[in-house]
Design an enzyme around this catalytic site. Structure first.
Site, short mmCIF file in Angstrom:
data_model
loop_
_atom_site.label_atom_id
_atom_site.label_comp_id
_atom_site.label_asym_id
_atom_site.label_seq_id
_atom_site.Cartn_x
_atom_site.Cartn_y
_atom_site.Cartn_z
CG ASP A 1 -25.45 -20.91 -41.38
OD1 ASP A 1 -25.06 -22.08 -41.80
OD2 ASP A 1 -26.21 -20.26 -41.69
CG HIS A 2 -24.13 -27.37 -41.52
ND1 HIS A 2 -25.41 -26.81 -41.53
CD2 HIS A 2 -24.06 -27.88 -42.69
CE1 HIS A 2 -26.30 -27.39 -42.67
NE2 HIS A 2 -25.21 -28.14 -43.21
CG HIS B 1 -27.63 -22.89 -44.59
ND1 HIS B 1 -27.07 -22.79 -43.35
CD2 HIS B 1 -28.35 -23.89 -44.65
CE1 HIS B 1 -27.59 -23.77 -42.58
NE2 HIS B 1 -28.43 -24.47 -43.50
C1 BG6 Z 1 -30.01 -27.89 -43.13
C2 BG6 Z 1 -31.33 -27.99 -43.56
O1 BG6 Z 1 -29.69 -26.65 -42.40
O2 BG6 Z 1 -28.94 -27.94 -44.18
C3 BG6 Z 1 -31.63 -29.18 -44.20
O3 BG6 Z 1 -32.34 -28.05 -42.38
C4 BG6 Z 1 -30.76 -29.30 -45.60
O4 BG6 Z 1 -32.92 -28.92 -44.87
C5 BG6 Z 1 -29.34 -29.10 -45.06
O5 BG6 Z 1 -30.69 -30.54 -46.12
C6 BG6 Z 1 -28.27 -29.14 -46.24
O6 BG6 Z 1 -26.98 -28.93 -45.74
P1 BG6 Z 1 -25.84 -29.66 -46.51
O7 BG6 Z 1 -24.62 -29.40 -45.54
O8 BG6 Z 1 -26.23 -31.07 -46.55
O9 BG6 Z 1 -25.70 -28.86 -47.73
#
Ligand code: BG6
Length: 489
Positions: free
Chosen positions: A177-178, A240
């Protein structure tokens, strides 16, 4: 040295994620020496590419990091390509041979990291073959790294999990989960558990409500096909947002360790109330963007999106956590595409003083402003805290001040990217910032009931103009509780 030895086998090696995130992150790790001489990367995908072509692609993907000639040549010499059909058992043998060969060339000691950067429907078959064709090693580590979406509901997630669990133990599985790799998400624990002035107030006695906003200014870009099947609830809330809730709501761990943190997060997620139909209607709202200030297309007209789509590009909700710490404290969450700005923030809104002793002295006769702790996740990173002071001058008017701190640009430039941190954690075998199966399971249970209720709706989904902060119903959600979203542009 702090060099980690490993073979990376990247399934989906020609894909967008590999190019945008994985290769640049590997390069950063290489530059820092976390990987150096003893590593190799096998990219696999359907396409027939040569090693040379693959290396050109990798070269392109790291251009923005401005590698020197020497660095670049060193780095890409570790990259190999193997075209691969994931359903063909014979081809795993070829892959296995290449893996063994590279293992001995680079002295990798049997350490392998299998990165599945492709559609989850292939996770099962790939895992199965990794075992049956003995690509997993008996010495060294074998770890599986997987990307979301982890299923499309609890049932499919469970199915998927049993397929990979037949091959890998839970401690070998790294579910990405980045958001958990983001600097300021990791900072939540520092703020909470490193400051008695916050931790001692971190409960229903002193906190009125918690607000979590993950706003995006972009639309669905080229991902309409995927997104239309998913929607904001599954794309952002299931993973997230619920991870952020867990970090904010969990009990303090006895020690800042993988085991203790995961245990407490799981307990917190289990305490989130699972709503019935009626409660979903009262506590969750959704919307879909239409043309507005910042875009002239409706969501329904985006490439890959069904012209009658009822998919939500925005969701807001009120979560309740049924335990001693949080009884009665709403956690308001919201996320959406094509909102007014890109901004991820957490607001902790504290309760007011028992009475306002300034009610007559202050000539404005206003209520005392709330104390609010804001954690800025992105694009700026930092904290702010609003306090009430006295307005300079005669009389006794209350003047709120804001203590404001942001990481400097230099700090931001030097901070490792989320994927870089997570990849390094995988190499170290530290799963603190990855989601455990029990977390995934509980998150789906919370989200599934919302989805099921919405799927029964017969009225059209509410809309909001691009460039706004979502549909009216999202503001009503707080207003009916006599509250407001805290948001200063
Ligand atoms: C991803 C989603 O997990 O997270 C995307 O699939 C979203 O739709 C993205 O744009 C948002 O990540 P960040 O790091 O740009 O906030």
């Amino acid at each position: 040295s702090h060099e980690k030895k490993a073979l990376f086998i990247i399934f989906g090696g020609t894909g967008d994620l590999a190019k945008r995130k994985l290769y640049p992150s590997l390069f950063r790790l290489f530059r820092k020496g976390s990987i150096n001489k003893h590593f190799a990367v096998i990219g696999t995908a359907r396409r027939e590419w040569s090693d040379d072509y693959f290396r050109e692609v990798v070269t392109d993907s790291i251009q923005s990091l401005k590698p020197s000639q020497q660095e670049l040549a060193d780095f890409i010499s570790h990259f190999y390509y193997q075209s691969h059909n994931v359903n063909d058992t014979e081809e795993y043998k070829i892959l296995g041979n290449l893996a063994n060969e590279l293992d001995s060339t680079y002295e990798l000691e049997g350490n392998r990291l299998f990165y599945l950067a492709m559609a989850p429907r292939f996770f099962g078959t790939i895992s199965k073959h990794i075992k049956s064709e003995k690509i997993m090693t008996e010495h060294g580590f074998s770890r599986l790294v997987i990307e979301k979406p982890f299923g499309t509901d609890f049932e499919t997630a469970q199915q998927l999990n049993s397929e990979i669990a037949a091959v890998f133990n839970e401690d070998q599985i790294f579910r990405i989960d980045h958001y958990l790799g983001k600097e300021m998400i990791q900072n939540i624990s520092a703020v909470r558990f490193g400051n008695n002035i916050f931790e001692s107030l971190w409960n229903h006695r002193y906190i009125d409500n918690v607000q979590i906003t993950l706003a995006e200014d972009l639309g669905v870009e080229e991902r309409g096909g995927y997104y239309d099947q998913s929607g904001a609830l599954k794309d952002m809330v299931q993973n997230h947002i619920l991870q952020v809730v867990a970090l904010l709501a969990m009990e303090p761990p006895t020690l800042f360790s993988e085991e203790a943190i995961r245990t407490e997060k799981i307990t917190a997620l289990k305490a989130i109330r699972v709503y019935n139909d009626q409660e979903v209607k009262e506590n969750f709202v959704r919307g879909q963007y239409v043309a507005g200030k910042t875009a002239d297309t409706n969501y329904k007209e985006e490439p890959g999106v069904d012209e009658n789509s009822q998919t939500e590009t925005f969701v807001a909700g009120k979560l309740m956590i049924d335990n001693f710490r949080w009884a009665g404290v709403p956690f308001y969450i919201r996320t959406g595409k094509r909102l007014s700005e890109k901004g991820t923030r957490i607001n902790i809104v504290f309760k007011s003083t028992p009475i306002n002793v300034f009610r007559e002295a202050d000539t404005s006769h206003k209520d005392l402003p709330d104390n609010i702790l804001t954690i800025y996740i992105q694009p700026t990173e930092g904290f702010s805290l609003t306090l009430n002071g006295k307005e300079v001058g005669d009389g006794f008017n209350i003047d709120p001040v804001k203590l404001n701190y942001r990481h400097s640009q230099e700090n931001l430039d030097n901070s490792p990217e989320a994927y870089e941190k997570l990849l390094l954690d995988c190499l170290k075998g530290d799963a603190t910032n990855f989601t455990h199966w029990d977390e995934v399971a509980n998150s789906w249970k919370i989200v599934d009931t919302v989805r099921e209720t919405w799927d029964k709706e017969t009225t059209d989904i509410p809309t909001y103009p691009a460039g706004s902060m979502g549909p009216h119903c999202a503001f009503d959600l707080l207003e009916k509780d006599n509250r407001q979203w805290v948001w200063e542009p």
